[in-house]
Design a protein around this motif. Structure first.
Motif: not given
Lengths: 319, 441, 300
Positions: A107, A127-131, A142, A144, B379-380, B382-383
């Motif tokens: 991050q 935004n770093t997504l958990k995929m 990811l 994004k 897309l999910p 998050q954060n």
């Protein structure tokens, strides 16, 4: 040329534009100016010389002593920045490649981005997504951001031309124009946009700053903010904030027209198309026809494990 | 020829409500107090930004936009009753035309304000005209909604001209300024055949022109959603789906208004049981069409269960929105339609109750169309903090949402206090052509 | 077969544990002659300042602020705090080697920073060590000026020929057995093509040049060659050569599209929208005219 060697250019240019206004044209013509394309070694020694980008977009080098500083009004500087921000950098088609096998959710990209664009912690351009697509496919991270689509749905719906696509491929948002209707948020399939719902983070400190559309600072209440591909840094020959901040070598950034992308961590430059070809590069949701300018390399042979706590979260979601 | 006493009776019956009484004063005071409270909420939003509402980056269109869709929807009824029914020669609808037009004008005008309340930068409203992009559905929407407001106002005004003349002549007790305004607006009406001819031609042209405009305002409003690739909005039937739903809301609003006018203005002779009966039938017709489009809209994705559409369908059918979804569909649409099939239900009072259910259901239906699809983007989420993931309207937001309703009520109240809400001129003409005994004669 | 697999597994485990042990011990195997290498640039506050700029941009994301102990703990091995003992006990040559070649998570900066800048980085690192006393190299950087490059391109076999010589007072000296790399200049860095080569006895090395590398409008590419020689140091030379594919792609906003600006919106949309507005205007004029006529008839 390395990024480091380009450094002085930024300082001088920004100082000029933001604080002092343009360099007197007379000084440019006045004999002392020579074009930047001169010998690499010769240039490095000339401490008293500075590089300036003219209004005609020519990079020139002039004698520091021969410079006439013209103090311009804030409005004129704003007009200049707005014009420059719409025109983009000629001849370029920026692309980014993200190697998902290297992302371990540090991050740092998010933090660098948020601090440079004066964003609140819950606002992210990246935004770093958990995929995880399904229960048996592997989880991955990811990063994004705005995909800077060549067929941008957000730009299509904007009623006032506040968000726009530049010839160099970047999709920008003009906060002097945005009316805050949030149609672009509704239209973006990548959830890449965020609004300044309340007073921006550094509203008071940034009060007297001239708005720079390529940095989107100062942020303005009630307007959209989104990834800008660090357009201000590109103009100075530098990699975007997130790209430089990544400690894991995830990001590559470059010019499609040059067929080259440079890794933000290792600073190694590679062929863009070969990188995609060798690693099975793909785009996010290409079926939507948005034609993103960001490419991903699949998380094949991840060099880092997926963190346990994130795994638990995804399992819950997939059930 | 008509008996002069009957002319006097009809004229005085229909002119009677045009006066300021204590009930009106009290009602307006209540409305103004309520409006002031709501406007205070809006000043909070102006000062602190849209963040005072519950909307955030994922569900970024909430109650305001649902409200906008609802207002545009309800306003469509003007076109159905005064244009479609009028042009097809449906006689029974004629006395209701003005009520429908008043509702259309009030809702359409206020719809424009609702959209301003949803803007992050309302101070830049004029940019839409200065820098407008003709590719944006918002620009189309603003163009057609303002056109609809103008055409609706004209469609209210033109048939009103003969009545304004009557007002100017007969309302002796009214203040002078009011009578002067009537006089100016009645354009020297003398009822000559030339004038009659011009006005009927122009009214007819307006009635024809308003049909595509009305269809456009709601189709374009539906495109605000359907022109995105979001699962749940990405649908090709959204245009007709919205239009058919609009007629349901509008008919219900007209029924409620009819009931109110009939009893408060003592117009039982003019807004009769048979009008209610016919409006009930009309509501059944438009509801059945709407149910058909609902079937299309939910059945098709339910059958395929595509990833993201399946999530949305699940949330509506058995997930967090299930209660709202099923009560809206059953109490606000299916049950009223079934009930109205019975003649006994097509009486003023039961219809008014049914109308309220349909109208409230219609509002929540808009909420269901607008909000849930945004909760599950591709897309999910998050954060971000919890309030970004789950949309919860705030009190300020609710007050700002209520304000337009108060405004609509004020506009309708004021309009029905200055003009006869059933056309005197047309009622008289109808009497000449088709004499029928009025009760109490 | 089964046994063979076991064997592979065991050796993998041994290798992995060896590697992690090595990582833990942070043992760099640095050739003795490179260990002893020292800078020819005297470390001053100004070189340290320049080094700091480079550090902030390129090193801080992992190594943190020197002396603050805020390096990135998530990495394996954890990047050392460069003000710390482990780093400061290394020789200048060690540090130069580490920065130049890299290993594992530590990238190689050979192609990123010229030699001078790597030394300036070390100057910055040393500024955290008060005990440090610099040992200057006797190397004379002025000698680099004597080196002459001759770069030519053979369009038939796509080979770039790089010949390196030095013009000493005593006459021409051929730089043989030196490593040479060539690069194409790109916007953010240097794109190396072919592998690094060693010059032959005539001081010549050949590089395969890709036939599909985009150049500017005329096909020009800025070619950078770099030779590393014991006597002359690291010498870089840049020249413009017409060896790329001429590239002049239009901007991405040329075509008419729904997403473009109004002046570039689709023709059909312009026609429909304008005629709609026009029709509305005419229609309102007609209604206005009708109202005016009614009024006029009434006054008669």
């Amino acid at each position: 040329m390395s990024e480091q060697e380009e450094k002085p250019k930024k300082k001088t240019r920004r100082e000029f534009l933001q604080e002092l206004g343009y360099v007197g044209v007379g000084a440019l013509i006045g004999g002392s100016a020579i074009f930047a394309g001169v010998n690499y070694d010769k240039r490095k020694k000339q401490v008293d010389r500075i590089k300036v980008l003219t209004a005609e977009n020519e990079l020139i080098e002039i004698d520091k002593n021969g410079v006439t500083k013209v103090v311009k009004s804030k409005k004129e500087i704003l007009t200049y920045l707005q014009k420059e921000g719409r025109e983009g950098i000629p001849g370029k088609r920026w692309v980014m490649v993200l190697d998902l096998s290297k992302c371990k959710n540090a991050q740092r990209c998010m933090a660098a981005c948020q601090s440079s664009h004066h964003l609140r912690p819950e606002q992210s351009h990246i935004n770093t997504l958990k995929m995880q697509e399904s229960i048996n496919t592997p989880p991955y991270y990811l990063p994004k951001q705005c995909q800077h689509c060549d067929n941008p749905p957000c730009v299509a719906v904007c009623p006032v031309d506040a968000t726009y696509k530049r010839p160099d491929g970047i999709v920008l948002i003009d906060n002097e124009r945005c009316i805050g209707c949030r149609f672009c948020i509704a239209a973006c399939p990548y959830s890449a946009r965020t609004l300044n719902w309340t007073k921006p983070l550094h509203d008071d400190e940034d009060k007297d700053k001239t708005y720079n559309v390529e940095l989107n600072v100062p942020q303005r209440k009630g307007t959209i903010t989104k990834c800008l591909f660090s357009a201000d840094r590109l103009r100075d020959g530098k990699l975007p904030y997130c790209v430089s901040a990544c400690p894991n070598g995830v990001f590559y950034f470059g010019d499609e027209n040059e067929d080259a992308v440079t890794n933000g961590t290792t600073k190694v430059t590679v062929r863009f198309k070969k990188l995609l070809a060798d690693n099975g590069g793909y785009q996010l949701m290409p079926e939507l026809g948005t034609k993103p300018r960001i490419y991903y390399l699949p998380p094949k042979g991840k060099t880092y494990p997926f963190q346990e706590k994130d795994k638990a979260l995804l399992d819950k979601e997939l059930e | 020829m008509l008996d002069p006493t009957r002319i006097d009776k009809i004229t005085s019956d229909l002119l009677r409500p045009i006066r300021i009484n204590n009930a009106f004063k009290l009602w307006m005071t209540v409305l103004i107090v309520a409006l002031v409270i709501c406007l205070y909420a809006y000043t909070l939003q102006l000062k602190n930004g849209l963040g005072v509402a519950g909307i955030r980056d994922y569900v970024s269109w909430g109650m305001y936009i649902s409200n906008f869709v609802f207002f545009v929807a309800t306003s469509l009824i003007g076109m159905l009753i005064s244009a479609v029914l009028g042009l097809s020669g449906v006689k029974w609808a004629a006395p209701l035309a003005r009520i429908a037009e008043i509702i259309a004008l009030a809702f359409a005008m206020v719809a424009g304000l609702v959209i301003v309340s949803d803007m992050g930068r309302p101070d830049r409203l004029l940019y839409v005209i200065i820098h407008g992009r003709i590719q944006s559905p918002i620009v189309w929407d603003i163009t057609v909604v303002s056109t609809y407001v103008i055409i609706s106002a004209l469609l209210l005004y033109l048939p009103l001209i003969p009545d304004l003349k009557i007002c100017a002549d007969k309302l002796e007790k009214a203040p002078k300024i009011q009578r002067d305004i009537y006089k100016i607006l009645s354009l020297n009406w003398n009822g000559s055949p030339e004038q009659q001819k011009i006005i009927s031609q122009a009214t007819r042209a307006l009635a024809i022109f308003i049909i595509p405009i009305a269809l456009a305002i709601h189709t374009v409003t539906s495109w605000l959603f359907a022109n995105t690739s979001r699962a749940g909005w990405d649908s090709t039937v959204f245009g007709p789906y919205f239009v058919s739903g609009a007629f349901v809301c509008g008919s219900a609003a007209v029924i409620i208004a009819m009931y109110f006018y009939r009893y408060n203005y003592k117009l039982q002779d003019y807004i009769t049981d048979s009008h209610f009966d016919n409006m009930g039938k009309l509501l059944v017709l438009v509801s059945v069409v709407y149910i058909y489009f609902n079937l299309n809209e939910y059945m098709v994705p339910y059958y395929k269960m595509k990833k993201f559409e399946a999530i949305g369908i699940h949330e509506l059918f058995s997930g967090v929105h299930a209660f709202l979804f099923w009560s809206t569909q059953i109490l606000g649409l299916v049950l009223p339609t079934i009930l109205l099939l019975f003649k006994g239900m097509r009486k003023p009072f039961p219809m008014m109750i049914i109308g309220i259910f349909v109208l409230v259901g219609g509002w929540f239906k808009r909420y269901i169309i607008v909000v849930p699809p945004q909760e599950h983007p591709y897309l999910p989420i998050q954060n971000v903090p919890m309030n970004f993931k789950i949309y919860t309207p705030t009190l300020t937001e609710i007050l700002i949402t209520v304000a337009p309703f108060i405004l609509v009520l004020m506009i309708i109240t004021i309009l029905s206090k200055v003009i006869p809400i059933v056309s005197i001129h047309e009622t008289l003409e109808e009497e000449i052509e088709n004499p029928k005994p009025l009760k109490g004669m | 077969m089964f046994k063979k697999n076991i064997g592979i597994k065991i050796s993998t485990i041994i290798l992995v544990s060896l590697f992690s042990l090595q990582a833990f011990a942070q043992a760099w195997t640095i050739p003795a002659e490179l260990k002893a290498k020292t800078s020819y640039i005297p470390f001053t506050s100004s070189t340290s300042k320049e080094g700091e700029d480079t550090y902030t941009k390129n090193c801080m994301s992992c190594h943190g602020n020197p002396g603050k102990g805020n390096s990135m703990k998530a990495l394996n091995p954890i990047p050392p705090d460069l003000a710390g003992k482990v780093t400061q006990q290394r020789t200048d040559g060690d540090l130069f080697y580490i920065i130049t070649t890299g290993r594992g998570v530590m990238p190689s900066f050979k192609d990123v920073f010229p030699e001078q800048e790597r030394w300036k980085l070390i100057s910055y690192i040393r500024s955290f060590n008060r005990q440090y006393v610099q040992v200057l190299s006797t190397f004379n950087p002025q000698k680099a000026k004597l080196v002459k490059f001759d770069i030519t391109y053979n369009a038939v076999n796509h080979l770039v020929r790089v010949a390196v010589k030095a013009t000493e007072k005593t006459g021409m000296v051929v730089l043989k057995n030196d490593s040479v790399d060539i690069y194409a200049k790109r916007y953010f860095g240097r794109l190396q093509f072919d592998n690094g080569m060693i010059t032959d006895k005539d001081g010549i090395a050949y590089f395969k040049f890709p036939t599909d590398l985009p150049g500017d409008k005329a096909g020009n590419v800025e070619v950078i060659a770099r030779v590393t020689d014991d006597n002359y140091g690291e010498v870089t030379y840049q020249t413009r050569m017409k060896i790329g594919v001429p590239t002049d792609k239009p901007g991405l906003t040329e075509q008419r599209a729904i997403w473009n600006v109004v002046s570039k919106s689709p023709i059909w949309l312009v026609v429909v929208f304008t005629s709609g507005i026009l029709f509305l205007g005419l229609f309102l004029l007609y209604i206005g005219f009708s109202l005016w006529k009614i009024r006029k008839i009434g006054t008669l």
